[in-house]
Design a protein around this motif. Structure first.
Motif, PDB file in Angstrom:
ATOM      1  N   ALA A  57     -34.826  52.375 -27.458  1.00  0.00           N
ATOM      2  CA  ALA A  57     -35.744  53.822 -26.966  1.00  0.00           C
ATOM      3  C   ALA A  57     -36.846  53.294 -25.874  1.00  0.00           C
ATOM      4  O   ALA A  57     -36.985  54.111 -24.929  1.00  0.00           O
ATOM      5  N   GLU A  58     -37.329  52.145 -26.175  1.00  0.00           N
ATOM      6  CA  GLU A  58     -38.245  51.802 -25.317  1.00  0.00           C
ATOM      7  C   GLU A  58     -37.900  51.317 -23.830  1.00  0.00           C
ATOM      8  O   GLU A  58     -38.510  51.065 -22.809  1.00  0.00           O
ATOM      9  N   ARG A  59     -36.463  51.175 -23.974  1.00  0.00           N
ATOM     10  CA  ARG A  59     -35.716  50.764 -22.795  1.00  0.00           C
ATOM     11  C   ARG A  59     -35.050  51.762 -22.184  1.00  0.00           C
ATOM     12  O   ARG A  59     -34.457  51.669 -21.404  1.00  0.00           O
ATOM     13  N   GLY A  60     -35.220  53.018 -22.475  1.00  0.00           N
ATOM     14  CA  GLY A  60     -34.762  54.250 -21.911  1.00  0.00           C
ATOM     15  C   GLY A  60     -33.513  54.774 -22.652  1.00  0.00           C
ATOM     16  O   GLY A  60     -32.893  55.886 -22.069  1.00  0.00           O
ATOM     17  N   TRP A  61     -33.251  54.158 -23.668  1.00  0.00           N
ATOM     18  CA  TRP A  61     -31.962  54.869 -24.359  1.00  0.00           C
ATOM     19  C   TRP A  61     -32.246  56.096 -25.122  1.00  0.00           C
ATOM     20  O   TRP A  61     -33.615  56.339 -25.593  1.00  0.00           O
ATOM     21  N   ARG A  62     -31.248  56.887 -25.284  1.00  0.00           N
ATOM     22  CA  ARG A  62     -31.479  58.123 -26.186  1.00  0.00           C
ATOM     23  C   ARG A  62     -30.810  57.660 -27.615  1.00  0.00           C
ATOM     24  O   ARG A  62     -29.540  57.559 -27.333  1.00  0.00           O
TER      25      ARG A  62
END
Length: 196
Positions: A57-62
């Protein structure tokens, strides 16, 4: 040591009842394998206490994080809130079989499972592949156990179940350097990376 991290008898809640079990860090194999992937939607199977889900999540994943142990999910939610990514993660308290039976039309760019302590049937594997977008990546990792562990889903077994249905597959060994947590005594993993 012959630990199964709560999976042999399905006692996931018992396993997590005594407090934190893992290092709190994302799995090394996840960092190596997913760092260059374009963030999209990811299904994290057996999400445990949430370190992988939070890192993604911190890297932009949902992230959809599936984990049957309520205590583990509570810790994962707390960690996600502390790190400010709780809105990017949907936590599902469910066994994989129950999640697959209830899943709708949502598909994923990445499906990952790390040290999944239960077998996965051919039917469940088929359902997983239906959730993986064309061009999506399946990442399945387990320890390189010295003995056969039929109660676990070995990456080589997963490879045999999906053979002929993927555009590429890579099965290999990888060393790991984990110094604390329930998995610290394992130093070699098997990694399956397959692209649909």
């Amino acid at each position: 040591m012959h630990d199964d991290h709560g999976g042999r008898h399905g006692n996931f809640d018992d396993f997590y009842a005594g407090g934190h079990q893992w290092s709190g860090n994302p799995n090394e194999a996840l960092i190596r394998e997913a760092s260059e992937l374009t963030p999209g939607r990811v299904l994290d199977i057996g999400a445990g206490e949430g370190a992988d889900a939070v890192w993604l999540a911190e890297r932009g994943w949902r992230v959809t994080a599936v984990e049957p142990a309520t205590a583990a999910v509570e810790r994962a939610r707390e960690l996600a809130g502390q790190r400010g990514v709780d809105k990017q993660i949907t936590f599902e308290v469910a066994l994989l079989s129950d999640y697959l039976a209830a899943s709708g039309e949502e598909t994923f760019d990445l499906i990952c499972a790390f040290f999944f302590p239960a077998p996965v049937s051919a039917e469940e594997t088929d359902a997983l592949l239906r959730l993986l977008k064309p061009g999506g990546t399946l990442l399945w990792v387990d320890h390189d156990w010295e003995d056969r562990r039929p109660e676990r889903m070995n990456p080589a077994t997963m490879e045999s179940l999906i053979a002929g249905r993927m555009s590429s597959m890579d099965l290999r060994h990888s060393t790991r350097d984990v110094t604390h947590g329930a998995g610290a005594h394992h130093h070699e993993d098997i990694i399956l990376r397959a692209v649909r």
